[in-house]
Design a protein around this motif. Structure first.
Motif, PDB file in Angstrom:
ATOM      1  N   UNK A   3       0.850  -1.181   0.000  1.00  0.00           N
ATOM      2  CA  UNK A   3       0.000   0.000   0.000  1.00  0.00           C
ATOM      3  C   UNK A   3       0.893   1.240   0.000  1.00  0.00           C
ATOM      4  N   UNK A   4       0.516   2.226  -0.797  1.00  0.00           N
ATOM      5  CA  UNK A   4       1.353   3.404  -1.000  1.00  0.00           C
ATOM      6  C   UNK A   4       0.953   4.547  -0.080  1.00  0.00           C
ATOM      7  N   UNK A   5       1.964   5.294   0.337  1.00  0.00           N
ATOM      8  CA  UNK A   5       1.750   6.559   1.037  1.00  0.00           C
ATOM      9  C   UNK A   5       2.184   7.670   0.096  1.00  0.00           C
ATOM     10  N   UNK A   6       1.307   8.632  -0.108  1.00  0.00           N
ATOM     11  CA  UNK A   6       1.592   9.742  -1.017  1.00  0.00           C
ATOM     12  C   UNK A   6       1.700  11.059  -0.254  1.00  0.00           C
ATOM     13  N   UNK A   7       2.341  12.028  -0.875  1.00  0.00           N
ATOM     14  CA  UNK A   7       2.258  13.410  -0.412  1.00  0.00           C
ATOM     15  C   UNK A   7       1.852  14.265  -1.613  1.00  0.00           C
ATOM     16  N   UNK A   8       1.138  15.325  -1.342  1.00  0.00           N
ATOM     17  CA  UNK A   8       0.632  16.189  -2.416  1.00  0.00           C
ATOM     18  C   UNK A   8       0.800  17.641  -2.016  1.00  0.00           C
ATOM     19  N   UNK A   9       1.058  18.480  -3.015  1.00  0.00           N
ATOM     20  CA  UNK A   9       1.164  19.913  -2.799  1.00  0.00           C
ATOM     21  C   UNK A   9       0.743  20.631  -4.077  1.00  0.00           C
ATOM     22  N   UNK A  10       0.514  21.927  -3.974  1.00  0.00           N
ATOM     23  CA  UNK A  10       0.070  22.702  -5.132  1.00  0.00           C
ATOM     24  C   UNK A  10       1.195  22.850  -6.148  1.00  0.00           C
ATOM     25  N   UNK A  11       0.857  22.664  -7.388  1.00  0.00           N
ATOM     26  CA  UNK A  11       1.847  22.829  -8.460  1.00  0.00           C
ATOM     27  C   UNK A  11       2.380  24.273  -8.469  1.00  0.00           C
ATOM     28  N   UNK A  12       3.669  24.378  -8.665  1.00  0.00           N
ATOM     29  CA  UNK A  12       4.284  25.690  -8.756  1.00  0.00           C
ATOM     30  C   UNK A  12       4.505  26.390  -7.432  1.00  0.00           C
ATOM     31  N   UNK A  13       4.196  25.731  -6.321  1.00  0.00           N
ATOM     32  CA  UNK A  13       4.380  26.351  -5.009  1.00  0.00           C
ATOM     33  C   UNK A  13       5.866  26.319  -4.651  1.00  0.00           C
ATOM     34  N   UNK A  14       6.494  27.495  -4.602  1.00  0.00           N
ATOM     35  CA  UNK A  14       7.927  27.568  -4.306  1.00  0.00           C
ATOM     36  C   UNK A  14       8.196  28.027  -2.876  1.00  0.00           C
ATOM     37  N   UNK A  15       7.211  27.866  -1.996  1.00  0.00           N
ATOM     38  CA  UNK A  15       7.391  28.237  -0.596  1.00  0.00           C
ATOM     39  C   UNK A  15       8.635  27.552  -0.029  1.00  0.00           C
ATOM     40  N   UNK A  16       9.576  28.304   0.553  1.00  0.00           N
ATOM     41  CA  UNK A  16      10.819  27.695   1.049  1.00  0.00           C
ATOM     42  C   UNK A  16      10.598  26.614   2.101  1.00  0.00           C
ATOM     43  N   UNK A  17       9.586  26.793   2.959  1.00  0.00           N
ATOM     44  CA  UNK A  17       9.302  25.778   3.972  1.00  0.00           C
ATOM     45  C   UNK A  17       8.844  24.475   3.319  1.00  0.00           C
ATOM     46  N   UNK A  18       7.989  24.590   2.308  1.00  0.00           N
ATOM     47  CA  UNK A  18       7.542  23.411   1.575  1.00  0.00           C
ATOM     48  C   UNK A  18       8.729  22.720   0.911  1.00  0.00           C
ATOM     49  N   UNK A  19       9.583  23.490   0.258  1.00  0.00           N
ATOM     50  CA  UNK A  19      10.729  22.910  -0.428  1.00  0.00           C
ATOM     51  C   UNK A  19      11.665  22.215   0.556  1.00  0.00           C
ATOM     52  N   UNK A  20      11.820  22.789   1.743  1.00  0.00           N
ATOM     53  CA  UNK A  20      12.667  22.162   2.763  1.00  0.00           C
ATOM     54  C   UNK A  20      12.071  20.843   3.225  1.00  0.00           C
ATOM     55  N   UNK A  21      10.746  20.801   3.402  1.00  0.00           N
ATOM     56  CA  UNK A  21      10.109  19.551   3.816  1.00  0.00           C
ATOM     57  C   UNK A  21      10.174  18.513   2.701  1.00  0.00           C
TER      58      UNK A  21
END
Length: 306
Positions: A264-282
């Motif tokens: 069974x797969x675990x996924x993560x999802x985020x908004x396309x084009x979101x360059x938020x530095x905190x998101x990129x670090x995670x």
């Protein structure tokens, strides 16, 4: 008034000599003298008294020096905070997660992220898949972790990891005495199904290969609740391996065996084009975890092959 003038003023006040202050600032003396004169004109008061050996602060200059140092300190701190925010090292990160995803790998990922980014505030939002997707699209969360998240024009989805499907059995069930449970032994078993069918999506190929149609006796909102229902004697459930972390009374977990592996797969999802530095670090932390997890899986497979 410019921030540069404050730096010039502080240097002259600390050195007590314009020539030495100019050398410290790596500029020539005439423009430094002119900047101090402009500052005094703007303030409408004299900041320095000229002496034979240099300059000394007036009463107004002494008071101004105290506040000038505070201002430059605040400006330096503000610049440092802005730089750290731009590097994804400070701020607030809203994360969506739900059900069994909270039990194993996501806490490991978030723990690694927190260790490397201690000044980032992590805020968890527990909500079903549909609500997480809406929260992502509206910008209320930056990233979501769940089973089989759907990719779309607005959302990017990546696989975090795969984990084996286990059979959760009540300890009174005859199959609990076996070290593993074959898919054939579940042909007539009434299973507890969860509403979004994630675990059955993961086992569809396995059941189809054995020409078995899973029989659903009860339904649960998620796989954690399904395991709780197993503990209460409501039936048997298929769950991801991370659910073992619950350690529920009267529940045993056994590997599910068959001709086709079930993961069974675990996924993560985020908004396309979101360059938020905190998101990129995670996301960088997620990638590091995925590589580490895959390496462990490969070593385990190689060890088993030997």
């Amino acid at each position: 008034m410019e921030f540069r003038q404050l730096k010039y003023f502080i240097a002259v006040a600390e050195e007590g000599n314009i020539s030495r202050a100019a050398a410290r600032l790596h500029i020539s003396q005439p423009p430094l003298t002119r900047q101090i004169q402009l500052l005094e004109e703007q303030l409408g008061t004299q900041l320095f008294r000229r002496t034979h050996w240099g300059v000394e602060l007036t009463a107004a200059g002494s008071l101004y020096l105290e506040h000038a140092r505070q201002i430059t300190a605040h400006m330096t701190q503000a610049g440092e905070l802005a730089r750290r925010a731009g590097e994804g090292r400070i701020g607030r990160l809203d994360v969506g997660v739900f059900g069994s995803a909270m039990l194993g790998f996501v806490p490991q990922i978030l723990n690694s992220f927190s260790a490397a980014h201690p000044d980032v505030e992590l805020v968890l939002h527990s909500a079903p898949k549909g609500q997480q997707i809406e929260a992502l699209q509206r910008g209320r969360i930056l990233i979501a972790f769940d089973r089989y998240l759907p990719e779309s024009d607005t959302l990017h989805v990546e696989t975090v990891c795969a984990e084996p499907v286990l059979v959760a059995l009540n300890s009174r069930h005859p199959l609990s005495r076996h070290e593993a449970v074959s898919v054939e032994s579940l042909r007539d078993e009434a299973l507890i199904g969860e509403h979004n069918w994630s675990v059955f999506a993961a086992t569809r190929e396995l059941f189809a290969h054995h020409d078995i149609e899973p029989r659903i006796g009860q339904r649960a909102p998620d796989m954690i609740t399904a395991a709780v229902m197993v503990a209460g004697g409501f039936g048997t459930a298929l769950v991801p391996a991370s659910v073992r972390n619950l350690q529920l009374p009267n529940v045993v977990y056994r590997p599910l065996t068959g001709a086709v592996p079930a993961e069974i797969l675990l996924h993560c999802a985020w908004r396309r084009g979101d360059d938020n530095p905190l998101l990129q670090a995670l996301l960088a932390t997620v990638s590091a975890f995925r590589r580490s997890h895959e390496a462990v899986q490969q070593r385990a497979q190689q060890s088993g092959a030997v």
